[in-house]
Write an enzyme that holds these catalytic residues in place. Sequence first.
Site, mmCIF file in Angstrom:
data_model
loop_
_atom_site.group_PDB
_atom_site.id
_atom_site.type_symbol
_atom_site.label_atom_id
_atom_site.label_comp_id
_atom_site.label_asym_id
_atom_site.label_seq_id
_atom_site.Cartn_x
_atom_site.Cartn_y
_atom_site.Cartn_z
ATOM 1 N N GLU A 59 17.288 38.194 52.330
ATOM 2 C CA GLU A 59 18.726 38.693 51.816
ATOM 3 C C GLU A 59 18.354 40.080 51.268
ATOM 4 O O GLU A 59 17.801 40.147 50.046
ATOM 5 C CB GLU A 59 19.392 37.714 51.171
ATOM 6 C CG GLU A 59 20.936 38.259 50.902
ATOM 7 C CD GLU A 59 21.838 37.467 50.378
ATOM 8 O OE1 GLU A 59 21.782 36.205 50.420
ATOM 9 O OE2 GLU A 59 22.576 37.906 49.346
ATOM 10 N N GLU A 115 20.217 31.731 45.362
ATOM 11 C CA GLU A 115 19.936 32.339 44.068
ATOM 12 C C GLU A 115 20.296 31.254 42.956
ATOM 13 O O GLU A 115 21.078 31.561 41.993
ATOM 14 C CB GLU A 115 21.010 33.484 43.956
ATOM 15 C CG GLU A 115 20.686 34.649 45.138
ATOM 16 C CD GLU A 115 21.414 35.956 44.844
ATOM 17 O OE1 GLU A 115 22.276 36.000 43.986
ATOM 18 O OE2 GLU A 115 20.993 36.914 45.737
#
Length: 483
Positions: free
Chosen positions: A316, A213
């Site tokens: 994820e 991220e």
Amino acid sequence: MNISSLLILAQTLFGFNAALADITTTIVASSNYGVWEGWGTSLAWWAAAFGDRDDLANAVFSLNSVSLNGVTLPGLGMNIVRYNAGATSSNSVNGERMVKSPSIIPSRLIDGYWIDWTSSDPASSSWLWSQDAKQRSMMQKAKNLGANLFELFSNSPMWWMCNNHNPSGSDDGSSDNLQSWNHQQFTVYLVTIAQYAKNSWGITFNTVEPFNEPASNWWNGRTGTQEGCHFSVATQQDILPRLRSELNNRGLNSVQISASDETNYDTAISTWKGLNTSAKAAVTQINVHGYQYGNGDRSGLYSQAIGSKKKLWNSEYGESDATGSQLISNVILDFRFLHPTAWVYWQIVDGGGWGLITGDNDARSLSGPTQKYFILALLTRHIRAGMRILDSGCDYAVAAYDTSAHKLVIVAVNWGSAQYLNFDLSRFSTPGSSGTTIQRWSTQIGSGERYAMYKDTILSGSKFWSYFATNQVQTFEVPGVYI
Ligand SMILES: *[C@@H]1O[C@H](CO)[C@@H](O)[C@H](O)[C@H]1NC(C)=O
């Protein structure tokens, strides 16, 4: 005898062929969204806490029946393992030490192997290979149970490579935390682990993912609760080719790079578009996280991946909905629009609805499985690696085809009032043989049935149907199907 068997009996005896189903979907036999690579989980926190538990390993990575705290679980049979290269160590070096976020959740600090910068030689005392034993233990158990795809991923570089020595992120969360003079060292760190894993652990990583991220600034930063690090697109594109060269220089040419594990579909698109051609060339697999849930341009990211000839994984996914409702809804959206070839749940054990199994990674306490576990079992146990992903023709089901066993798998949910869902297989060259028994498995979202198995469904011509309560999810396996 249930209603559906009665109707089949009526049909057999009297040639009765009324429209039995309330809604019908026709599976698109000619469709092909790629070969499924599997289902998986990231290790990290839960495995660092519970990595020595054989019952958990069996529940996640085998297809056996597993007893966990007195509850019998159907093993999920996951085959993908994401191992987290840690960023934390407790030593001091030349008087410098790691800086811990005041809000850190201790179980979310993962011990890293390169504990000081004085030597890059993995045999030197700068490397502590005894770190993180439990996460490695779970990875070995997974491998012994048949897991066959391994990804090495990083949430943050080692603390000493970071500007503020804090592996939770930079002071403002939105600046790079990797020191500009440590770009190469960061790739050395990851590649040395990959090499050591191959030589000493018997684990060959298929992919290395250096970022997590990286564009986000809302959860990482010096006061964060976990390890994290912002990387600008410019920094990412400096690191990716270096990582490729470092892998090649150590003979790890077959280890691929995945990136950038952005938090959601839209961010993944903008990061991917921002990378230059040499960075893109270094990447063979686009990883994206599913934290946009019902929103986001899944189709747009799929187009980018197809256009760039890259694989695409949902690497994820997680949320706090223990009922399984969000999970099945978002998996269906992914299959319909994102078309990943793998799907990875974030944490097996966690609290607040996030875990498939409820537990506390800090207190090291485990309780029972959530209903979400049994929703996911309907997918992972039946849509298996090697199957071809098909278009289900609707927004309430997914479909996959086993080309060697000639088996069609459908997983469907009924969001409406209780009704029949009817499945039309007429577009297959052989839709199975009429009268054949179709096994089904059922889980009720929220509470109720948990992966209950039935043999009461029968193929009638090229159709079959099943009665669904509201929020019931069912998996069907139809044998003898030819495309
Ligand atoms: C991409 O960016 C990297 C890092 O700035 C640079 O080294 C490389 O030359 C760039 N490639 C192209 C094709 O512009």
